[in-house]
Motif scaffolding. Structure first.
Motif, PDB file in Angstrom:
ATOM      1  N   UNK A   1       8.200  20.599  -7.000  1.00  0.00           N
ATOM      2  CA  UNK A   1       7.521  19.754  -6.026  1.00  0.00           C
ATOM      3  C   UNK A   1       8.416  18.592  -5.625  1.00  0.00           C
ATOM      4  N   UNK A   2       8.400  18.292  -4.336  1.00  0.00           N
ATOM      5  CA  UNK A   2       8.996  17.058  -3.859  1.00  0.00           C
ATOM      6  C   UNK A   2       7.865  16.075  -3.623  1.00  0.00           C
ATOM      7  N   UNK A   3       8.012  14.861  -4.137  1.00  0.00           N
ATOM      8  CA  UNK A   3       6.994  13.825  -3.973  1.00  0.00           C
ATOM      9  C   UNK A   3       7.603  12.690  -3.157  1.00  0.00           C
ATOM     10  N   UNK A   4       6.886  12.289  -2.148  1.00  0.00           N
ATOM     11  CA  UNK A   4       7.354  11.232  -1.266  1.00  0.00           C
ATOM     12  C   UNK A   4       6.380  10.065  -1.318  1.00  0.00           C
ATOM     13  N   UNK A   5       6.887   8.856  -1.632  1.00  0.00           N
ATOM     14  CA  UNK A   5       6.072   7.641  -1.669  1.00  0.00           C
ATOM     15  C   UNK A   5       6.515   6.730  -0.533  1.00  0.00           C
ATOM     16  N   UNK A   6       5.599   6.362   0.345  1.00  0.00           N
ATOM     17  CA  UNK A   6       5.913   5.499   1.485  1.00  0.00           C
ATOM     18  C   UNK A   6       4.920   4.344   1.561  1.00  0.00           C
ATOM     19  N   UNK A   7       5.377   3.229   2.156  1.00  0.00           N
ATOM     20  CA  UNK A   7       4.477   2.098   2.366  1.00  0.00           C
ATOM     21  C   UNK A   7       3.802   2.214   3.723  1.00  0.00           C
ATOM     22  N   UNK A   8       3.105   1.176   4.132  1.00  0.00           N
ATOM     23  CA  UNK A   8       2.340   1.227   5.368  1.00  0.00           C
ATOM     24  C   UNK A   8       3.227   1.309   6.607  1.00  0.00           C
ATOM     25  N   UNK A   9       4.519   0.977   6.462  1.00  0.00           N
ATOM     26  CA  UNK A   9       5.453   1.049   7.580  1.00  0.00           C
ATOM     27  C   UNK A   9       6.256   2.338   7.579  1.00  0.00           C
TER      28      UNK A   9
ATOM     29  N   UNK B   1      11.626  14.495  -7.482  1.00  0.00           N
ATOM     30  CA  UNK B   1      11.607  15.953  -7.544  1.00  0.00           C
ATOM     31  C   UNK B   1      11.178  16.341  -8.955  1.00  0.00           C
ATOM     32  N   UNK B   2      10.085  17.086  -9.098  1.00  0.00           N
ATOM     33  CA  UNK B   2       9.558  17.396 -10.428  1.00  0.00           C
ATOM     34  C   UNK B   2       9.264  18.888 -10.550  1.00  0.00           C
ATOM     35  N   UNK B   3       9.298  19.377 -11.808  1.00  0.00           N
ATOM     36  CA  UNK B   3       8.861  20.728 -12.124  1.00  0.00           C
ATOM     37  C   UNK B   3       7.401  20.628 -12.577  1.00  0.00           C
TER      38      UNK B   3
ATOM     39  N   UNK C   1       0.849  -1.192   0.000  1.00  0.00           N
ATOM     40  CA  UNK C   1       0.000   0.000   0.000  1.00  0.00           C
ATOM     41  C   UNK C   1       0.885   1.242   0.000  1.00  0.00           C
ATOM     42  N   UNK C   2       0.649   2.140  -0.945  1.00  0.00           N
ATOM     43  CA  UNK C   2       1.520   3.303  -1.120  1.00  0.00           C
ATOM     44  C   UNK C   2       0.764   4.585  -0.756  1.00  0.00           C
ATOM     45  N   UNK C   3       1.403   5.425   0.031  1.00  0.00           N
ATOM     46  CA  UNK C   3       0.901   6.773   0.310  1.00  0.00           C
ATOM     47  C   UNK C   3       1.759   7.775  -0.454  1.00  0.00           C
ATOM     48  N   UNK C   4       1.120   8.710  -1.132  1.00  0.00           N
ATOM     49  CA  UNK C   4       1.837   9.740  -1.888  1.00  0.00           C
ATOM     50  C   UNK C   4       1.568  11.105  -1.273  1.00  0.00           C
ATOM     51  N   UNK C   5       2.629  11.894  -1.133  1.00  0.00           N
ATOM     52  CA  UNK C   5       2.496  13.264  -0.647  1.00  0.00           C
ATOM     53  C   UNK C   5       3.351  14.177  -1.515  1.00  0.00           C
ATOM     54  N   UNK C   6       2.853  15.383  -1.741  1.00  0.00           N
ATOM     55  CA  UNK C   6       3.577  16.355  -2.560  1.00  0.00           C
ATOM     56  C   UNK C   6       3.740  17.647  -1.778  1.00  0.00           C
ATOM     57  N   UNK C   7       4.920  18.260  -1.895  1.00  0.00           N
ATOM     58  CA  UNK C   7       5.230  19.478  -1.143  1.00  0.00           C
ATOM     59  C   UNK C   7       5.872  20.508  -2.069  1.00  0.00           C
ATOM     60  N   UNK C   8       5.280  21.713  -2.197  1.00  0.00           N
ATOM     61  CA  UNK C   8       5.926  22.783  -2.971  1.00  0.00           C
ATOM     62  C   UNK C   8       7.128  23.336  -2.195  1.00  0.00           C
TER      63      UNK C   8
END
Length: 802
Positions: free
Chosen positions: A191-199, A228-230, A171-178
């Motif tokens: 934007x920085x995008x962080x993908x994490x699992x349930x742990x 890291x994306x534009x 299970x993946x959680x995605x978060x984006x931060x300007x």
């Protein structure tokens, strides 16, 4: 792991000596308190926070392996070695209290080299490791170095990747931060995008940022779960992130995407130079139309103090670039803020300024290709940026290239210079304002090394780590013993630690020397007399709650490592230490080694069988006797160095190398269980063990079945960690080319964490290759007393001998 060591300390003083001791009590008590760690820290608050970074020898370990590491302790802002603390605390947390370890290592010139042995029975998983110094304690656990070690479980010749485990859904959680804290419409945002699992672990995955109009921006996170994306959003659009993985079991559990601001300023830190920060400010047309005729204020703040301020006009679509020379900024964590003419903050982020001093390292070997069991000589030349040789401490590691690659992300140089700034580098005031996930996400791939995102919602600080130990002095019935004096002794101590319990017998002490109980004894005095049946009841001994062990799926290189480790253990059983198979020394046996050769030895096979140890002492050992008085029976050793006088108390006992002070149990040890008795009474030997052995040592080797340590531990067992033993890294020598049938399957060929360069800036090591073949890599990290550092790698190969 060495077992807990049971001690019971007896001590008799003559009346004049006791009178003198009690006259000194107020002075001694004051002296101890004034030298406590809290008092020392109070006088050093101006030195700034300490920061710890730990480098481990391998990316993963098998159960029973020796974990080796080098730690760096330095001032967070300057990177210079810190001298605030003398001890580094390491916690290795497991699910079982018996396998959890709390170890202490000396800090020398801002560096620590150490090791600890994993339990053989440790199951597979990712285990938490924490490192901190006494100076970091007041700020709590959030400032400690924290990571997880991959433990692959017991070695097995049949280890393989579990195909079913690879099919488990993630299970993946995605978060984006300007970057500037806001996502502004119609201008390019980073934007920085962080993908994490349930742990909470990073997940390498692919995905899309999608809007209602159908346009999509692709992103791909690395193994740390960071991308890291534009991205240029459109006004009025709502965006979401979706996974685009094919042939994978990852599913999207949740995503967090910021709302689009109709007007505002996008802030972006450009690729830096060593001399200046370059900041790009972009405003959209709606903002220009409303505020373009007025200037914005760009401020740099250290805490609440403005250290630099300038004004810019943002009336052009191409934006403006602001350059700030490094020389105008103080070192440390700074806030970069952009406010409009009304004082409202439009964009904000943190900047960690460290004024880097990077070293240059040249690595050279005599060849690039070697055969099995051949000598390798490595020379490192360390210079500063101008090419001048410099003295430094070098840490060498020689590993298979696959292992080395997995450790790149945790190198000290990358942590400091490429932006993965540890959380403990933040000041105490700023730390709660920076979300750790956001911090790591924005730092990992940013070309600017000190990229920390804008302030986010505050999180409550962790509870501070307690260094205090509390207890009560009670009698044999559990009733408090008032008006007492408590003396505490630790191995290697030159004088006791003194406590004066309160009316209810309660006491508390705080000291970096007695953080965690082990190998520690005490004496209780009342009205000048020893309290025979006094016990200590502890109310808050350091304890470990059950740690959550994260699941771990074996990769093929890890399964191969387990197979090789199993082969090495088989070779150890067959050939002992031949062929470079190193055997670690038990720390309990190391205690006896410090005593050296016994002063007298007695082989009990030459005598008739006696009833118990008391009878053995009486009939066979001239320099020992059993005395009996109103305090009971105990053994005494006679010392020729003291004109044949008896020691006043019973000796420290060893049972098969395990120390104890349980006198009553020892006297009743059956004579049939005793194989050999060794006596130690020479002062020069006893001093090696400190106060605990001041009445001599009696060591017993038993016949099978051997007694277990739990049998001779009693209710006065306490804990004092002392300094953890060092496990030397042993390598074989094939200098004379003597054939050896034992296989040499070392995966790690060499580990030397503290090699000093000479005046020419050179450091040299030598080692032999193993029977393994393939690509290997030499890693060297350099660190100087002025805070300069650098890392270099050199590859070589081992091929079958022709």
């Amino acid at each position: 792991m060495s077992p807990s060591i049971a001690y019971k300390k007896c001590m008799e003083k003559s009346k004049p000596a006791l009178l003198f001791l009690f006259l000194l009590l107020p002075l001694m008590a004051f002296t101890w308190r004034s030298g406590s760690w809290k008092g020392i820290l109070a006088g050093r608050e101006g030195e700034g926070p300490e920061q710890v970074h730990v480098r481990f020898s391998q990316p993963y370990y098998a159960s029973g392996d020796t974990v080796r590491f080098k730690a760096y302790v330095f001032a967070a802002a300057s990177l210079q070695p810190s001298f605030q603390s003398q001890i580094l605390e390491i916690e290795f947390k497991t699910t079982a209290p018996g396998t959890t370890q709390h170890l202490r290592f000396p800090i020398i010139q801002g560096m620590v080299t150490g090791s600890f042995v994993l339990p053989d029975t440790l199951s597979r998983g990712q285990y938490a490791v924490m490192a901190y110094t006494p100076a970091m304690i007041p700020a709590g656990k959030k400032d400690a170095f924290q990571t997880r070690l991959r433990i692959l479980g017991p070695a097995s010749a049949k280890a393989k990747v579990d195909p079913e485990a690879l099919k488990k859904q993630i299970s993946v959680n995605l978060q984006a931060y300007p970057e500037g804290g806001k996502l502004v419409a119609q201008v390019e945002n980073r934007l920085a995008i962080k993908a994490t699992d349930q742990e909470g672990n990073g997940v390498a995955t692919k995905g899309l940022i999608m809007g209602a109009a159908g346009a999509a921006t692709v992103f791909q996170t690395n193994h740390e779960g960071v991308a890291l994306v534009q991205f240029t959003p459109q006004e009025g659009q709502q965006y979401q992130m979706v996974l685009e993985n094919k042939n994978t079991t990852a599913v999207l559990k949740g995503s967090k995407f910021p709302a689009v601001e109709a007007q505002g300023i996008s802030l972006r830190m450009q690729s830096p130079t060593d001399s200046a920060l370059h900041i790009k400010l972009l405003s959209n047309s709606a903002w220009i139309q409303k505020r373009g005729d007025k200037r914005v204020q760009v401020k740099v703040l250290a805490g609440n103090r403005t250290v630099l301020a300038t004004e810019e006009k943002l009336n052009r679509a191409e934006g403006v670039e602001v350059m700030i020379p490094h020389g105008k900024l103080p070192a440390g964590l700074l806030t970069l803020s952009v406010a409009n003419a009304e004082g409202q903050v439009e964009a904000q982020r943190f900047v960690l300024v460290q004024h880097p001093r990077q070293l240059r390292i040249q690595l050279k070997t005599d060849r690039i290709r070697y055969g099995r069991r051949e000598p390798v000589r490595v020379t490192a030349l360390v210079t500063d940026a101008a090419g001048k040789p410099i003295e430094a401490s070098l840490a060498f590691a020689v590993r298979p290239r696959a292992q080395s690659q997995e450790l790149y992300a945790s190198s000290l140089e990358r942590e400091i210079f490429q932006g993965v700034a540890p959380r403990q580098s933040l000041t105490k005031a700023m730390a709660p304002a920076v979300d750790s996930t956001l911090e790591v996400a924005l730092l990992a791939l940013t070309p600017f090394r000190n990229f920390v995102a804008g302030p986010t919602q505050q999180t409550p600080p962790d509870t501070a780590l307690a260094l205090s130990i509390e207890g009560k002095v009670v009698d044999d019935k559990g009733a408090p013993v008032p008006t007492t004096t408590l003396l505490m002794f630790g191995r290697g101590s030159t004088e006791p630690m003194l406590q004066t319990p309160g009316p209810e017998g309660s006491f508390v002490f705080q000291s970096p020397d007695f953080v965690h109980p082990d190998q520690f004894t005490f004496e209780v005095l009342r009205s000048g007399e020893r309290v025979k049946d006094a016990n200590l009841v502890w109310t808050n001994l350091p304890s470990f709650t059950k740690a959550t062990v994260l699941p771990l799926v074996l990769t093929e290189p890890e399964a191969q490592y387990l197979r090789q480790t199993a082969l090495r253990k088989q070779a150890t059983a067959l050939f002992g230490v031949k062929g470079g198979i190193a055997q670690e020394k038990d720390s309990t046996a190391a205690l006896l080694e410090e005593l050296g050769t016994p002063d007298q030895s007695f082989d009990m096979s030459q005598y008739v069988t006696f009833k118990d140890l008391a009878e053995v002492i009486k009939e066979t050992i001239p320099l020992a006797s059993v005395v009996e008085n109103d305090k009971g029976r105990s053994i005494r050793i006679f010392s020729p160095e003291r004109n044949g006088a008896r020691y006043k108390e019973h000796p420290l006992y060893f049972i098969d190398g395990v120390p104890t002070l349980n006198n009553d149990w020892m006297l009743q040890l059956p004579g049939t269980a005793i194989k050999k008795i060794d006596l130690f009474y020479a002062q020069r030997k006893l001093r090696n063990l400190g106060m605990i052995a001041r009445h001599g040592v009696l060591s017993i080797t038993t016949n099978a079945p051997h007694p277990k340590p739990a049998e001779f531990q009693n209710n006065q067992t306490l804990a004092w960690a002392g300094i953890a033993p060092l496990h030397p890294f042993k390598v074989p020598s094939y200098e004379y080319n003597i054939p050896s049938p034992a296989p040499d399957l070392r995966s790690m060929l060499f580990w030397a964490p503290a090699v000093a360069t000479d005046a020419k800036g050179q450091g040299t090591i030598s080692f032999y290759t193993s029977d393994d073949i393939g690509e290997f890599e030499i890693e060297v990290e350099a660190f100087t007393k002025t805070g300069s550092l650098g890392t270099q790698y050199l590859r070589f190969s081992i091929t079958p001998n022709l």
